[in-house]
Design an enzyme around this catalytic site. Sequence first.
Site, PDB file in Angstrom:
ATOM      1  N   HIS A 124       0.821  -1.210   0.000  1.00 15.60           N
ATOM      2  CA  HIS A 124       0.000   0.000   0.000  1.00 15.60           C
ATOM      3  C   HIS A 124       0.855   1.261   0.000  1.00 15.60           C
ATOM      4  O   HIS A 124       0.654   2.171  -0.810  1.00 15.60           O
ATOM      5  CB  HIS A 124      -0.903  -0.039   1.238  1.00 15.60           C
ATOM      6  CG  HIS A 124      -1.803   1.140   1.407  1.00 15.60           C
ATOM      7  ND1 HIS A 124      -3.146   1.108   1.089  1.00 15.60           N
ATOM      8  CD2 HIS A 124      -1.574   2.398   1.884  1.00 15.60           C
ATOM      9  CE1 HIS A 124      -3.690   2.280   1.355  1.00 15.60           C
ATOM     10  NE2 HIS A 124      -2.761   3.085   1.841  1.00 15.60           N
ATOM     11  N   GLU A 125       1.839   1.308   0.898  1.00 11.56           N
ATOM     12  CA  GLU A 125       2.665   2.514   0.999  1.00 11.56           C
ATOM     13  C   GLU A 125       3.546   2.699  -0.240  1.00 11.56           C
ATOM     14  O   GLU A 125       3.763   3.828  -0.694  1.00 11.56           O
ATOM     15  CB  GLU A 125       3.527   2.469   2.272  1.00 11.56           C
ATOM     16  CG  GLU A 125       2.735   2.417   3.570  1.00 11.56           C
ATOM     17  CD  GLU A 125       1.745   3.560   3.746  1.00 11.56           C
ATOM     18  OE1 GLU A 125       1.889   4.609   3.073  1.00 11.56           O
ATOM     19  OE2 GLU A 125       0.809   3.399   4.545  1.00 11.56           O
ATOM     20  N   HIS A 172       1.657   4.536  -2.839  1.00  7.29           N
ATOM     21  CA  HIS A 172       1.741   5.996  -2.710  1.00  7.29           C
ATOM     22  C   HIS A 172       3.066   6.506  -3.273  1.00  7.29           C
ATOM     23  O   HIS A 172       3.109   7.525  -3.973  1.00  7.29           O
ATOM     24  CB  HIS A 172       1.631   6.415  -1.249  1.00  7.29           C
ATOM     25  CG  HIS A 172       0.269   6.257  -0.651  1.00  7.29           C
ATOM     26  ND1 HIS A 172      -0.872   6.693  -1.275  1.00  7.29           N
ATOM     27  CD2 HIS A 172      -0.127   5.721   0.539  1.00  7.29           C
ATOM     28  CE1 HIS A 172      -1.914   6.435  -0.502  1.00  7.29           C
ATOM     29  NE2 HIS A 172      -1.496   5.839   0.598  1.00  7.29           N
TER      30      HIS A 172
END
Length: 300
Positions: free
Chosen positions: A212-213, A216
């Site tokens: 997920h990170e 980003h």
Amino acid sequence: MKLAKITVALAMFALSSQAIAENDVAIGHANSNASFLRCGTPTPSEKQMELRESHFEKMKGNAAKASGDTPGYARAIGSVTIDVYFHVITDTKGTGALTDTQINNQMNVLNRAYANTPFKFNLVTVSRTANDAWYTAGYGSTAETQMKTALRKGDATDLNFYTNNMGGGLLGWATFPSDYASKPLMDGVVVLVHSLPGGSAAPYNEGDTATHEVGHWLGLYHTFQGGCTGSGDFVTDTPAEKSAAYGCPTGRDSCPKGKGSTGLDPITNFMDYTDDSCMNEFSPGQALRADEQVKTYRGL
């Protein structure tokens, strides 16, 4: 030089009025199982998004011309190699230590998650640092600045991956590609050490906090960015979502009417907040956006 093509797809559908009513109840209780804050990456306002996207649209055309790639298509699957500098932060008693096997397991999770995108991840080095202040460093803290200033390696094309025990129930945070020019030393992702595969942060302990990170870091927003009526995540094939989803609420449709009515919520998408076991995909549109973002802002 790290180079990389993919195609874009679309999918839509809707629920009955009875399902919509039931869904409203589910949304109200969506966070009941969430003992962790999924992500600490700052959410931009609508105005900030507007300014960012305006700049991005201007810049990506120049990047496409320079690379010679076809606009509107991501590069080939697995053709962009991202070097990873992995930084393990422990306290002075050694709490938070990771074995090489645990680190390799996390790298394997990343590469499986991004297997249908242009990106693959190559572990270059592992650093291990014992520092009590850095071990609990939170987002925007002096300790975070000190940690990254001391340890960061490489340039805009390289992923610096930090693990610590930031506290406050937080699982991690990241910087966006467009942040690099103004704050190069802060670039990277920070992930709760207990969220790695086999860790204690259930149901977020299969390694997908990192997935997920890193999303980003590649330029992706949350799937629920902007809710039902905002500008969204600037990806055409992720349905609008009123708010973050937790657990694995199959059939959830938080934007059943109007502008945002584009299908069931993308609860299996890595950029939502569902349990690790529920997440399993990036959309073709996300692969394209990430590819354009890193070509534009990271020179990848």
